[in-house]
Design an enzyme around this catalytic site. Sequence first.
Site, PDB file in Angstrom:
ATOM      1  N   THR A 289      44.654  36.417  60.523  1.00 45.01           N
ATOM      2  CA  THR A 289      46.037  36.847  60.404  1.00 45.01           C
ATOM      3  C   THR A 289      46.451  37.609  61.659  1.00 45.01           C
ATOM      4  O   THR A 289      45.646  38.342  62.243  1.00 45.01           O
ATOM      5  CB  THR A 289      46.237  37.740  59.168  1.00 45.01           C
ATOM      6  OG1 THR A 289      47.526  38.358  59.225  1.00 45.01           O
ATOM      7  CG2 THR A 289      45.179  38.820  59.079  1.00 45.01           C
TER       8      THR A 289
ATOM      9  N   SER B 237      46.448  47.216  56.478  1.00 42.13           N
ATOM     10  CA  SER B 237      46.125  47.255  55.054  1.00 42.13           C
ATOM     11  C   SER B 237      44.646  46.958  54.883  1.00 42.13           C
ATOM     12  O   SER B 237      43.972  46.502  55.820  1.00 42.13           O
ATOM     13  CB  SER B 237      46.955  46.223  54.268  1.00 42.13           C
ATOM     14  OG  SER B 237      46.467  44.908  54.510  1.00 42.13           O
TER      15      SER B 237
ATOM     16  N   TYR C 190      43.524  44.566  53.141  1.00 41.71           N
ATOM     17  CA  TYR C 190      43.417  43.114  53.309  1.00 41.71           C
ATOM     18  C   TYR C 190      43.234  42.764  54.781  1.00 41.71           C
ATOM     19  O   TYR C 190      42.323  42.016  55.154  1.00 41.71           O
ATOM     20  CB  TYR C 190      44.657  42.410  52.748  1.00 41.71           C
ATOM     21  CG  TYR C 190      44.917  41.079  53.405  1.00 41.71           C
ATOM     22  CD1 TYR C 190      44.061  39.999  53.171  1.00 41.71           C
ATOM     23  CD2 TYR C 190      45.984  40.898  54.279  1.00 41.71           C
ATOM     24  CE1 TYR C 190      44.277  38.779  53.800  1.00 41.71           C
ATOM     25  CE2 TYR C 190      46.203  39.689  54.897  1.00 41.71           C
ATOM     26  CZ  TYR C 190      45.349  38.632  54.660  1.00 41.71           C
ATOM     27  OH  TYR C 190      45.558  37.428  55.297  1.00 41.71           O
ATOM     28  N   HIS C 191      44.126  43.281  55.638  1.00 40.58           N
ATOM     29  CA  HIS C 191      44.021  42.965  57.058  1.00 40.58           C
ATOM     30  C   HIS C 191      42.697  43.467  57.641  1.00 40.58           C
ATOM     31  O   HIS C 191      42.111  42.822  58.517  1.00 40.58           O
ATOM     32  CB  HIS C 191      45.206  43.566  57.811  1.00 40.58           C
ATOM     33  CG  HIS C 191      46.527  42.934  57.481  1.00 40.58           C
ATOM     34  ND1 HIS C 191      47.461  43.544  56.673  1.00 40.58           N
ATOM     35  CD2 HIS C 191      47.048  41.742  57.821  1.00 40.58           C
ATOM     36  CE1 HIS C 191      48.515  42.757  56.559  1.00 40.58           C
ATOM     37  NE2 HIS C 191      48.292  41.645  57.237  1.00 40.58           N
TER      38      HIS C 191
ATOM     39  N   LYS D 188      39.975  40.967  57.157  1.00 35.76           N
ATOM     40  CA  LYS D 188      40.022  39.883  58.136  1.00 35.76           C
ATOM     41  C   LYS D 188      39.409  40.314  59.469  1.00 35.76           C
ATOM     42  O   LYS D 188      38.778  39.504  60.171  1.00 35.76           O
ATOM     43  CB  LYS D 188      41.475  39.442  58.346  1.00 35.76           C
ATOM     44  CG  LYS D 188      42.122  38.794  57.130  1.00 35.76           C
ATOM     45  CD  LYS D 188      41.603  37.393  56.900  1.00 35.76           C
ATOM     46  CE  LYS D 188      42.480  36.641  55.922  1.00 35.76           C
ATOM     47  NZ  LYS D 188      42.047  35.247  55.728  1.00 35.76           N
TER      48      LYS D 188
ATOM     49  N   ARG E 284      61.722  35.950  49.861  1.00 35.80           N
ATOM     50  CA  ARG E 284      62.524  36.907  49.101  1.00 35.80           C
ATOM     51  C   ARG E 284      63.986  36.873  49.538  1.00 35.80           C
ATOM     52  O   ARG E 284      64.899  36.847  48.715  1.00 35.80           O
ATOM     53  CB  ARG E 284      61.944  38.314  49.268  1.00 35.80           C
ATOM     54  CG  ARG E 284      62.677  39.368  48.441  1.00 35.80           C
ATOM     55  CD  ARG E 284      62.008  40.721  48.514  1.00 35.80           C
ATOM     56  NE  ARG E 284      62.322  41.462  49.726  1.00 35.80           N
ATOM     57  CZ  ARG E 284      61.455  41.752  50.674  1.00 35.80           C
ATOM     58  NH1 ARG E 284      60.194  41.347  50.571  1.00 35.80           N
ATOM     59  NH2 ARG E 284      61.800  42.452  51.743  1.00 35.80           N
TER      60      ARG E 284
END
Length: 384
Positions: free
Chosen positions: A144, A179, A181-182, A185, A241
């Site tokens: 990412t 985050s 999550y990041h 990675k 969104r």
Amino acid sequence: MRVLVLGGDGYLGWPTALHLSDSGHETAVLDNFARRGYDRELGVQSLVPIQDLDLRIAAWEEVSGRRIPSYVGDLLDADFVYTVLREFEPDAIVHFAEQRAAPYSMIDREHAVYTQHNNVVGTLNLMYAMAEINPDIHLVKLGTMGEYGTPNIDIEEGWLEVEHNGRKDRMLYPKKPGSFYHLSKVHDSHNLEFGCRVWGLRVTDLNQGVVYGQQTDQTVRDARLATRFDYDAVFGTVLNRFVIQAVLGEPLTVYGTGHQIRGFLDIRDTVECIRLAVENPADAGEFRVFNQMTESYSVAELAQHVADCFPGPVQVEQLDNPRVEQAEHYYNVKHTGLVGLGLQPHLLSDTLIDSMFDIVAANKDRVDHAALLPTVKWRGHLKS
């Protein structure tokens, strides 16, 4: 070429498998259906209805004449991973099989730990299986752009030439993720570079920007082949969104100042980038990095782009930013590698006009209005 797509039931994994199959590759998919489980946990659903994997595979064989074998299991089960690699004998592996949402990883401690354990350990199991069974397998790993964060210097493609105290070296570009999550990675990238260096693995790390769109040349051939369209505040992307809010006549909700800049790319470019990486593998021992994006926009620019393309009135509303991120920053990303291999990008305005507004209009009765608003705050789960 024999290609195994991990996470092959997901938003990008499924259309990638179709694109590779349609390009003449013997393609198989692997999934544990965790992504469908997150929907059940959060009480949300894809805007566009999606079929189960068996029906999707049968539909693809019906319309294309090509068969996609499937494996159901988890990368955390090392024995399963070894069995699949020995049975399918892939030349290349495309790895989408990770928890991919920053907000999900920031819900609380349990979700942060789950994200890191699932992503990092699963990839380690895969690395060991490749190294022990066939180190010549080329791994195309989806990273990412969020690994880099927003540094005050140009973002290179994975590597940086550094001069310090009169000496020079080439090292992995410094990471500043936003985050858990990041961060997972980033750990993947470091582990994979180590595997290339010590075991001679072949790895292409695709640092992907925000993907938009829902249709590819293959998915439009039959409604049963549709992939996901996520819009909720946990798994949905900002563009999805905004498009939904425009169609529903609701204000576009911009977090903070809206000056945060990110890289974006069309889903059709995503699957083509992966094909190009698969067909042009990294060398043995090479950790190759491509920045997979085609355009950059600030969130405010993105909202204005949607407003300009939508055939009706659109309002924009600013919300307090639930994330911890720089409101103003420099952002200049080098992304020449995939273009050099032949990528011909689609433009955001074309995708909005061609498909996204129509897709939302056709499925607007499935929108959960409450799911559009943020519920996860980067500091909100901490106990005082």
